[in-house]
Scaffold this active site. Structure first.
Site, short mmCIF file in Angstrom:
data_model
loop_
_atom_site.label_atom_id
_atom_site.label_comp_id
_atom_site.label_asym_id
_atom_site.label_seq_id
_atom_site.Cartn_x
_atom_site.Cartn_y
_atom_site.Cartn_z
N LYS A 127 -1.50 5.70 0.57
CA LYS A 127 -0.57 6.79 0.14
C LYS A 127 -1.40 8.06 0.15
O LYS A 127 -0.98 9.24 0.37
CB LYS A 127 -0.10 6.50 -1.39
CG LYS A 127 0.90 5.54 -1.33
CD LYS A 127 1.18 5.23 -2.95
CE LYS A 127 0.57 4.26 -3.67
NZ LYS A 127 0.70 3.68 -4.79
N ASP A 185 4.17 0.60 1.50
CA ASP A 185 3.51 0.35 0.17
C ASP A 185 4.60 0.28 -0.93
O ASP A 185 4.32 -0.55 -2.03
CB ASP A 185 2.38 1.42 -0.06
CG ASP A 185 1.93 1.35 -1.39
OD1 ASP A 185 1.03 0.15 -1.75
OD2 ASP A 185 1.95 2.15 -2.35
N SER A 244 -2.98 0.05 -0.95
CA SER A 244 -2.01 0.47 -1.53
C SER A 244 -2.24 1.94 -1.94
O SER A 244 -1.69 2.80 -1.67
CB SER A 244 -1.68 -0.18 -2.91
OG SER A 244 -0.77 0.45 -3.47
N HIS A 258 -7.64 10.45 -7.59
CA HIS A 258 -6.69 9.43 -7.91
C HIS A 258 -7.76 8.64 -9.03
O HIS A 258 -8.77 8.44 -8.59
CB HIS A 258 -6.62 8.56 -6.70
CG HIS A 258 -5.61 7.61 -6.95
ND1 HIS A 258 -4.23 7.60 -7.31
CD2 HIS A 258 -5.85 6.05 -7.48
CE1 HIS A 258 -3.70 6.34 -7.68
NE2 HIS A 258 -4.82 5.25 -7.75
N ARG A 277 4.55 -7.35 -5.31
CA ARG A 277 3.24 -7.68 -6.05
C ARG A 277 3.32 -7.75 -7.46
O ARG A 277 2.92 -8.66 -8.24
CB ARG A 277 2.17 -6.78 -5.71
CG ARG A 277 1.62 -6.98 -4.11
CD ARG A 277 0.59 -5.85 -3.77
NE ARG A 277 -0.41 -5.69 -4.70
CZ ARG A 277 -0.82 -4.55 -4.81
NH1 ARG A 277 -0.63 -3.42 -4.44
NH2 ARG A 277 -1.80 -4.40 -5.68
#
Length: 427
Positions: free
Chosen positions: A191, A165, A187, A86, A172
């Site tokens: 995931k 999320d 967050s 990620h 947000r």
């Protein structure tokens, strides 16, 4: 059903700097997901969290509650070790495209659930959709089957994965609470843990084109995420990488695909290759293959074969021409000298204004728009040399985009020393 609380009491507790209990966190996440806690109440709580922070125990419980709000994928039947990557997002960050098939070519499964671009940062799904026919929506069975057979799948996350999320992220974005490290970490990790991967490598960007502008904040975010992953049984490591300058020469959708294919063919810009290999080594080590040779897989075409198989499996044509822009405007040097600055944020905004990105999640993007850089920091240019080309489908987009691009490039007598591409490793 979790124990009931009054939302205002939970808000007041965090507003006054108290630590939320496990029961309070479980309740507020569940109630917000179901609609019992209103958006304005969750907005107030998110602001209180941004201002007063969270303890490690609170962050861990918040993350667990978001995972519990939806399904958790089971990839145990894939028959390969699973490892994902990620990135916290940047400009020209096309690394997933060559990286996923490269790692998959060693018999590893890469379950890459990716997102779309927003603002100056590009989205992996937008890039892949520049390939004619490529599908970014896969069913759970199709996703698992592709991991078994091809090894790499890059697609959108199911709506059933961490729905809390998805709801909180959108909130947000419009309430000025994006910058909270506890909320960013939970967050991302909710995931990724729900995705079911066995290991995870994080690419935490630092610099003007990144979400984290300074090394200290990036290091704190990385440590928080590594701890969350470890606590959930996911082997997690993070690299802090420089995003003061765009990655590679291509910033856009179709042109980033083209550059990724160059890397898979054994070429491509040196920085894109360097980061792809650094992350591949981390992923392969996490998957139990510390002696694998990713550089060799690029040189022999092994990684390219995996790329082509992945594209075909998702309905794309790896041989189809990529979209071309209707308009191309050249940015030329106004004086001779060294390219001293190439601000990642400014280049990203220029590509966005050209049509490569979106201001709102529902906006369309152009597959052909973007910026192709002709010079990098430290290179000498003569007056009149081409510094970059701006690509767009709509000529009305050119003037504002060109102004941003011109402001992002600095030509001077000398270039300042740049930080290394990989700044730190946190495990």
């Amino acid at each position: 059903m979790t124990q009931g609380f009054a939302a205002v009491d939970v808000i007041r507790a965090k507003r006054d700097g108290h630590e939320l209990s496990d029961a309070q966190i479980d309740w507020v996440i569940d109630a917000y997901t179901r609609g019992t806690v209103a958006d304005e109440q969750m907005s107030a709580l998110a602001m209180a969290i941004l201002l007063n922070g969270m303890t490690p125990a609170e962050i861990a419980r918040w993350t667990a509650a978001m995972i519990a709000s939806g399904e958790r994928l089971d990839l145990s039947g894939v028959g390969r070790p699973t490892v994902d990557k990620h990135s916290t997002g940047g400009v020209g960050d096309k690394i997933t495209l060559p990286l996923a098939p490269l790692v998959a070519s060693f018999g590893v499964a890469v379950p890459q659930l990716s997102g779309r671009g927003l603002g100056h940062t590009g989205g992996t799904l937008d890039k892949l959709e520049a390939i004619p026919g490529f599908r970014t929506r896969l069913g759970a069975d199709e996703f698992a089957d592709q991991l078994r057979t091809v090894g790499a799948a890059v697609c959108a996350a199911s709506d059933a994965l961490a729905p809390a999320d998805r709801k909180l992220y959108a909130l947000r974005d419009v309430t000025g609470t994006v910058e909270s490290i506890p909320l960013i970490a939970s967050s991302i990790m909710s995931k990724k843990i729900a995705e079911g991967t066995g290991a995870l490598v994080l690419d935490v960007k630092v610099g003007s084109g990144a979400f984290m502008k300074d090394v200290g904040s990036a290091r704190e975010l990385a440590r928080t995420m590594v701890e969350l992953g470890g606590a959930a049984g996911v082997r997690t490591v993070a690299l802090l990488t420089d995003m003061s300058v765009p990655l590679g020469l291509a910033v856009g959708n179709g042109i980033e695909v083209a550059e990724s294919v160059q890397v898979l063919a054994g070429g491509g810009p040196a920085d894109v290759v360097e980061l792809t290999l650094a992350l591949a080594r981390e992923m392969l080590a996490a998957a139990g293959l510390p002696d694998a040779d990713p550089e060799g897989a690029l040189a022999t075409g092994k990684a390219m074969d995996a790329w082509r198989a992945m594209v075909v499996a998702q309905g794309g044509d790896p041989d189809a021409p990529l979209p071309t822009p209707k308009e191309v405007e050249l940015l030329r040097a106004e004086s001779s000298g060294v390219v001293a600055g190439l601000d990642a944020y400014g280049v990203g905004v220029a590509a966005w204004r050209a049509g490569a990105g979106r201001a709102r999640k529902e906006d369309p993007v152009s597959a052909a728009a973007g910026v192709l850089l002709h010079r990098r920091p430290g290179e000498w240019v003569e007056r009149g040399d081409v510094l970059a080309e701006l690509r767009a489908d709509d000529p009305a987009r050119i003037p504002a985009a060109l102004a941003d691009l011109r402001a992002a490039v600095t030509v001077a007598d000398a270039a300042p020393e740049r930080p290394p591409l990989v700044i730190d490793r946190i495990a």
